[in-house]
Design a protein around this motif. Structure first.
Motif, PDB file in Angstrom:
ATOM      1  N   SER A 117       8.798 -47.351  15.662  1.00 16.73           N
ATOM      2  CA  SER A 117       9.497 -48.069  16.721  1.00 16.73           C
ATOM      3  C   SER A 117       8.468 -48.801  17.585  1.00 16.73           C
ATOM      4  N   ARG A 121      13.794 -50.564  16.886  1.00 22.02           N
ATOM      5  CA  ARG A 121      13.672 -49.419  15.980  1.00 22.02           C
ATOM      6  C   ARG A 121      14.439 -49.711  14.700  1.00 22.02           C
ATOM      7  N   GLN A 140      17.023 -48.420  11.836  1.00 24.28           N
ATOM      8  CA  GLN A 140      18.126 -47.481  11.693  1.00 24.28           C
ATOM      9  C   GLN A 140      18.724 -47.641  10.300  1.00 24.28           C
ATOM     10  N   GLU A 141      19.118 -46.527   9.716  1.00 27.24           N
ATOM     11  CA  GLU A 141      19.757 -46.523   8.392  1.00 27.24           C
ATOM     12  C   GLU A 141      21.246 -46.776   8.569  1.00 27.24           C
ATOM     13  N   ARG A 142      21.760 -47.760   7.859  1.00 27.60           N
ATOM     14  CA  ARG A 142      23.204 -48.022   7.857  1.00 27.60           C
ATOM     15  C   ARG A 142      23.763 -47.429   6.566  1.00 27.60           C
ATOM     16  N   LYS A 196      18.656 -50.579   5.638  1.00 29.39           N
ATOM     17  CA  LYS A 196      17.993 -50.364   6.913  1.00 29.39           C
ATOM     18  C   LYS A 196      18.141 -51.629   7.746  1.00 29.39           C
ATOM     19  N   LYS A 247      17.390 -52.384  15.185  1.00 22.75           N
ATOM     20  CA  LYS A 247      18.192 -52.285  16.395  1.00 22.75           C
ATOM     21  C   LYS A 247      17.295 -52.603  17.590  1.00 22.75           C
TER      22      LYS A 247
END
Length: 97
Positions: A51, A61, A63-65, A85, A88
């Motif tokens: 991050s 950062r 983030q995994e979707r 990924k 954000k």
């Protein structure tokens, strides 16, 4: 420091470079090099899933979707959207309007 009023509601990279050059007294070429190094460093950190926090501005950062069900309107059928990924951004308190 003179204030530049932009004609558009968006500031593009060239306009950002011009504004920073005016405010800092640096040349536009130097500002562009610094900006490119900053964006490259942020991108590389995010690729390494680190991050990046800029106090007062905000934090970036990864983030995994999760995968999810979707619909393809052109084919008219359901489809599975794969996990991926994403980046954000969370604004800092000084950036909030």
């Amino acid at each position: 420091m003179p204030l530049i009023i932009l004609k558009t509601k968006r500031m593009n990279k060239k306009e950002l470079i011009q504004e920073v050059a005016i405010r800092s007294g640096m040349s536009q070429a130097d500002v562009e090099r610094v900006l490119n190094h900053i964006t490259d460093t942020v991108r590389d950190s995010l690729h390494n899933e680190e991050s990046v926090t800029l106090v007062g501005f905000g934090s970036f950062r990864v983030q995994e979707r999760a995968s999810r069900a979707g619909y393809n309107p052109s084919a008219g059928q359901k489809m599975q959207i794969p996990a991926k990924k994403i980046v954000k951004f969370r604004p800092g308190k000084a950036l909030e309007i």
